[in-house]
Motif scaffolding. Structure first.
Motif, PDB file in Angstrom:
ATOM      1  N   ILE A  79       0.842  -1.190   0.000  1.00 39.41           N
ATOM      2  CA  ILE A  79       0.000   0.000   0.000  1.00 39.41           C
ATOM      3  C   ILE A  79       0.880   1.244   0.000  1.00 39.41           C
ATOM      4  O   ILE A  79       1.869   1.307   0.734  1.00 39.41           O
ATOM      5  N   LEU A  80       0.534   2.229  -0.811  1.00 44.73           N
ATOM      6  CA  LEU A  80       1.245   3.506  -0.815  1.00 44.73           C
ATOM      7  C   LEU A  80       0.415   4.543  -0.066  1.00 44.73           C
ATOM      8  O   LEU A  80      -0.779   4.704  -0.340  1.00 44.73           O
ATOM      9  N   LEU A  81       1.047   5.243   0.864  1.00 43.68           N
ATOM     10  CA  LEU A  81       0.380   6.302   1.611  1.00 43.68           C
ATOM     11  C   LEU A  81       0.991   7.648   1.232  1.00 43.68           C
ATOM     12  O   LEU A  81       2.126   7.718   0.761  1.00 43.68           O
ATOM     13  N   TRP A  82       0.225   8.724   1.463  1.00 38.31           N
ATOM     14  CA  TRP A  82       0.637  10.029   0.949  1.00 38.31           C
ATOM     15  C   TRP A  82       1.777  10.658   1.739  1.00 38.31           C
ATOM     16  O   TRP A  82       2.559  11.432   1.185  1.00 38.31           O
ATOM     17  N   SER A  83       1.899  10.389   3.027  1.00 38.62           N
ATOM     18  CA  SER A  83       2.931  11.069   3.809  1.00 38.62           C
ATOM     19  C   SER A  83       3.297  10.257   5.036  1.00 38.62           C
ATOM     20  O   SER A  83       2.616   9.285   5.393  1.00 38.62           O
ATOM     21  N   GLN A  84       4.376  10.689   5.705  1.00 39.39           N
ATOM     22  CA  GLN A  84       4.791  10.018   6.933  1.00 39.39           C
ATOM     23  C   GLN A  84       3.767  10.188   8.047  1.00 39.39           C
ATOM     24  O   GLN A  84       3.698   9.371   8.962  1.00 39.39           O
ATOM     25  N   LEU A  85       2.943  11.233   7.975  1.00 40.71           N
ATOM     26  CA  LEU A  85       1.919  11.435   8.999  1.00 40.71           C
ATOM     27  C   LEU A  85       0.828  10.371   8.886  1.00 40.71           C
ATOM     28  O   LEU A  85       0.371   9.819   9.893  1.00 40.71           O
ATOM     29  N   GLU A  86       0.419  10.085   7.661  1.00 41.66           N
ATOM     30  CA  GLU A  86      -0.576   9.041   7.440  1.00 41.66           C
ATOM     31  C   GLU A  86      -0.003   7.670   7.803  1.00 41.66           C
ATOM     32  O   GLU A  86      -0.679   6.841   8.419  1.00 41.66           O
ATOM     33  N   LEU A  87       1.272   7.442   7.451  1.00 37.98           N
ATOM     34  CA  LEU A  87       1.906   6.171   7.781  1.00 37.98           C
ATOM     35  C   LEU A  87       2.082   6.028   9.285  1.00 37.98           C
ATOM     36  O   LEU A  87       1.938   4.933   9.848  1.00 37.98           O
ATOM     37  N   ASN A  88       2.387   7.125   9.968  1.00 37.01           N
ATOM     38  CA  ASN A  88       2.526   7.086  11.421  1.00 37.01           C
ATOM     39  C   ASN A  88       1.200   6.705  12.088  1.00 37.01           C
ATOM     40  O   ASN A  88       1.179   5.935  13.057  1.00 37.01           O
ATOM     41  N   ALA A  89       0.090   7.250  11.559  1.00 37.67           N
ATOM     42  CA  ALA A  89      -1.228   6.910  12.108  1.00 37.67           C
ATOM     43  C   ALA A  89      -1.490   5.412  11.946  1.00 37.67           C
ATOM     44  O   ALA A  89      -2.014   4.761  12.860  1.00 37.67           O
ATOM     45  N   LEU A  90      -1.121   4.848  10.792  1.00 31.70           N
ATOM     46  CA  LEU A  90      -1.306   3.406  10.589  1.00 31.70           C
ATOM     47  C   LEU A  90      -0.431   2.612  11.550  1.00 31.70           C
ATOM     48  O   LEU A  90      -0.877   1.627  12.141  1.00 31.70           O
ATOM     49  N   TYR A  91       0.815   3.063  11.737  1.00 26.86           N
ATOM     50  CA  TYR A  91       1.725   2.359  12.651  1.00 26.86           C
ATOM     51  C   TYR A  91       1.198   2.376  14.082  1.00 26.86           C
ATOM     52  O   TYR A  91       1.255   1.365  14.788  1.00 26.86           O
ATOM     53  N   LYS A 142       7.378  19.775  10.421  1.00 27.44           N
ATOM     54  CA  LYS A 142       6.882  20.695  11.455  1.00 27.44           C
ATOM     55  C   LYS A 142       5.653  20.128  12.167  1.00 27.44           C
ATOM     56  O   LYS A 142       5.296  20.568  13.259  1.00 27.44           O
ATOM     57  N   TYR A 143       4.987  19.147  11.540  1.00 26.07           N
ATOM     58  CA  TYR A 143       3.830  18.510  12.171  1.00 26.07           C
ATOM     59  C   TYR A 143       4.212  17.237  12.936  1.00 26.07           C
ATOM     60  O   TYR A 143       3.367  16.647  13.600  1.00 26.07           O
ATOM     61  N   GLY A 144       5.471  16.843  12.823  1.00 22.86           N
ATOM     62  CA  GLY A 144       5.953  15.657  13.515  1.00 22.86           C
ATOM     63  C   GLY A 144       7.421  15.443  13.194  1.00 22.86           C
ATOM     64  O   GLY A 144       7.767  14.930  12.127  1.00 22.86           O
ATOM     65  N   ALA A 145       8.296  15.879  14.102  1.00 29.47           N
ATOM     66  CA  ALA A 145       9.740  15.788  13.867  1.00 29.47           C
ATOM     67  C   ALA A 145      10.199  14.334  13.965  1.00 29.47           C
ATOM     68  O   ALA A 145       9.538  13.479  14.554  1.00 29.47           O
ATOM     69  N   ARG A 146      11.362  14.078  13.395  1.00 31.61           N
ATOM     70  CA  ARG A 146      11.904  12.721  13.397  1.00 31.61           C
ATOM     71  C   ARG A 146      12.034  12.151  14.808  1.00 31.61           C
ATOM     72  O   ARG A 146      11.719  10.993  15.049  1.00 31.61           O
ATOM     73  N   ASP A 147      12.531  12.974  15.717  1.00 30.26           N
ATOM     74  CA  ASP A 147      12.830  12.451  17.050  1.00 30.26           C
ATOM     75  C   ASP A 147      11.597  12.357  17.943  1.00 30.26           C
ATOM     76  O   ASP A 147      11.680  11.880  19.068  1.00 30.26           O
ATOM     77  N   THR A 148      10.431  12.817  17.444  1.00 29.12           N
ATOM     78  CA  THR A 148       9.204  12.715  18.242  1.00 29.12           C
ATOM     79  C   THR A 148       8.154  11.826  17.583  1.00 29.12           C
ATOM     80  O   THR A 148       7.261  11.333  18.266  1.00 29.12           O
ATOM     81  N   LEU A 149       8.242  11.613  16.290  1.00 30.94           N
ATOM     82  CA  LEU A 149       7.249  10.810  15.585  1.00 30.94           C
ATOM     83  C   LEU A 149       7.459   9.330  15.929  1.00 30.94           C
ATOM     84  O   LEU A 149       8.535   8.782  15.683  1.00 30.94           O
ATOM     85  N   PRO A 150       6.467   8.658  16.528  1.00 27.65           N
ATOM     86  CA  PRO A 150       6.631   7.247  16.908  1.00 27.65           C
ATOM     87  C   PRO A 150       7.092   6.370  15.757  1.00 27.65           C
ATOM     88  O   PRO A 150       7.883   5.449  15.951  1.00 27.65           O
TER      89      PRO A 150
END
Length: 241
Positions: A79-91, A142-150
């Motif tokens: 599955i392809l997702l649009w951004s790391q924010l959407e992928l983070n929500a799935l994770y 800016k909506y989720g930095a590397r060191d804070t995004l799960p």
């Protein structure tokens, strides 16, 4: 109109009527009209496994209308997702193993660029491994930095390969791994942590929280066929789990 003009007009009309018609024109008039050509058939969508799609949709809690988009290279299990924010929500709702890789893309005009591709692999019941993929976008940090995004904090470490043996004839090649975080396990899991309690075995916890006991004199190998095995000497007296 004068008599002379009228006579001239009649003479010209008579000449046109009596003029011979070219043979090719006659053949063209008598020929059957060309058969209409059928319109090209539209490209049909690949035949997907609808039951598999339903299990993936349920296992990953995707939107009810989700289905693979073949024009983007998607399949039932990729599955392809649009951004790391959407992928983070799935994770965060489905878990899984997170890996990254540098991938080179080529546009239609021949331009190439390299992108950091992030993949979450989830073991979906009744399906097996399913990959959800996206590329890292700096503008969204800016909506989720590397060191804070799960998602990014869960990136599996790169396994340490101690030895590589190429295939020879009918003998399979293999990679031998250190028993350390990031190494694959025979059941498809990945080592998350390793502890060294007193005794002859490592206490290994995988990325799903399951504990394995691996003898310190065993060898963890992945063959070129893709099979992962833990090999121990007969004298080691090791038993797993």
């Amino acid at each position: 109109m004068s008599t002379i003009e009228l006579a001239t007009t009649v003479a010209i009309g008579t000449a046109l009527v009596l003029a011979p018609i070219p043979a090719q024109a006659v053949r063209d008039l008598n020929a059957s009209p060309p058969e209409p050509q059928p319109a090209p058939a539209p490209e049909s969508e690949p035949a997907f496994d609808e039951a598999l799609i339903a299990r993936v949709r349920t296992g990953l809690d995707l939107l009810p209308h989700w289905r693979p988009r073949p024009e983007l290279g998607e399949t039932e299990t990729r599955i392809l997702l649009w951004s790391q924010l959407e992928l983070n929500a799935l994770y965060e709702r489905a878990g899984g193993t997170v890996t990254t890789a540098q991938v080179e893309h080529t546009s239609s005009d021949g331009q190439t660029w390299t992108e950091e591709e992030i993949t979450v692999t989830v073991d979906v019941p009744g399906v097996g491994p399913v990959q959800a993929v996206t590329g890292w976008c700096d503008d969204l940090a800016k909506y989720g930095a590397r060191d804070t995004l799960p998602l990014m904090r869960a990136i599996a470490p790169t396994p340490q390969i101690l030895e590589t043996a190429p295939a020879r004839g009918q003998l399979l090649g293999y990679d031998r791994f250190a028993i350390a975080p990031g190494a694959p396990l025979p059941d498809g899991r990945t080592i998350a942590t390793v502890e060294d309690p007193l005794g002859s075995s490592w206490r290994v916890t995988d990325d799903h929280g399951r504990v394995h006991w691996l003898h310190k004199y065993g060898q963890l190998v992945r063959y070129t066929s893709g099979t992962v095995a833990f090999i121990e000497s007969e004298w080691a007296g090791w038993s797993s789990d």
